[in-house]
Design an enzyme around this catalytic site. Structure first.
Site, PDB file in Angstrom:
ATOM      1  N   LYS A  34       3.120  -3.476   4.123  1.00 49.06           N
ATOM      2  CA  LYS A  34       1.939  -3.123   4.906  1.00 49.06           C
ATOM      3  C   LYS A  34       1.698  -1.611   4.895  1.00 49.06           C
ATOM      4  O   LYS A  34       1.384  -1.013   5.914  1.00 49.06           O
ATOM      5  CB  LYS A  34       2.085  -3.645   6.333  1.00 49.06           C
ATOM      6  N   CYS A  35       1.824  -1.029   3.732  1.00 52.02           N
ATOM      7  CA  CYS A  35       1.739   0.417   3.560  1.00 52.02           C
ATOM      8  C   CYS A  35       0.507   0.748   2.721  1.00 52.02           C
ATOM      9  O   CYS A  35       0.052  -0.068   1.923  1.00 52.02           O
ATOM     10  CB  CYS A  35       3.019   0.889   2.855  1.00 52.02           C
ATOM     11  N   GLY A  36       0.004   1.950   2.870  1.00 51.76           N
ATOM     12  CA  GLY A  36      -1.100   2.400   2.036  1.00 51.76           C
ATOM     13  C   GLY A  36      -0.735   2.456   0.564  1.00 51.76           C
ATOM     14  O   GLY A  36      -1.612   2.481  -0.296  1.00 51.76           O
ATOM     15  N   PHE A  37       0.562   2.470   0.260  1.00 49.76           N
ATOM     16  CA  PHE A  37       1.019   2.502  -1.128  1.00 49.76           C
ATOM     17  C   PHE A  37       1.466   1.126  -1.639  1.00 49.76           C
ATOM     18  O   PHE A  37       1.957   1.015  -2.763  1.00 49.76           O
ATOM     19  CB  PHE A  37       2.185   3.485  -1.285  1.00 49.76           C
ATOM     20  N   THR A  38       1.272   0.082  -0.840  1.00 50.02           N
ATOM     21  CA  THR A  38       1.724  -1.255  -1.230  1.00 50.02           C
ATOM     22  C   THR A  38       1.121  -1.686  -2.560  1.00 50.02           C
ATOM     23  O   THR A  38       1.763  -2.395  -3.336  1.00 50.02           O
ATOM     24  CB  THR A  38       1.423  -2.280  -0.116  1.00 50.02           C
TER      25      THR A  38
END
Length: 158
Positions: A34-38
């Site tokens: 659930k990360c902006g870099f997922t």
């Protein structure tokens, strides 16, 4: 102690060491769902599929230390990675990468390749450590570094 001596637990719960990856070029990454870099799972998987037959492996270590962006259990993480990004590279159980409970593998990686201005701490999800065929940690990449940008460096180590 060598990189290959560290005990890890697969995402399926099996204890093992990194010995199985001896002689391979490794990209070790702390991941989160659930990360902006997922979205980087896609690039990581593409690199893995492209170079796995030449001796390259991505190793994913889920971590929930950064804004709780990996809240799921191992089964949920495995399902998310498989269904959303068709991840086939080896994934491991959730670990800490910083602090008193940091996994010994990450203590070792951070000592081998420090971050910006010599800092050891992992700053965010998707920090990447590149390891050569001999188990030497040769480079550390920031979370914002896209997996695709590592292709030439990886090819040079293969």
């Amino acid at each position: 102690m060598s990189l290959y001596d560290f005990e890890v637990t697969t995402i399926e719960g099996k204890k093992t060491t990194l010995e199985a990856y001896k002689g391979k070029v490794l990209l070790i990454v702390n991941v989160a769902s659930k990360c902006g870099f997922t979205y980087q799972y896609e690039g990581l998987e593409k690199l893995y599929k492209t170079y796995k037959d030449k001796g390259f492996v991505v190793l994913g270590f889920p971590c929930n230390q950064f804004s709780e962006q990996e809240p799921g259990n191992e089964e949920e993480i495995k399902n998310f990675c498989s269904l959303t990004y068709d991840v086939t590279f080896p994934m491991f159980s959730k670990i800490d990468v910083n602090g008193e409970k940091a996994h010994p593998l990450y203590v070792y990686l951070k000592k081998e390749q420090s971050g910006l201005l010599g800092s050891e701490g992992i700053k965010w999800n998707f920090t990447k450590f590149l390891v050569d065929k001999h188990g030497h940690v040769v480079e550390r990449f920031a979370p914002a570094t896209k997996p695709e940008s590592l292709e030439q460096t990886i090819k040079g180590l293969l």
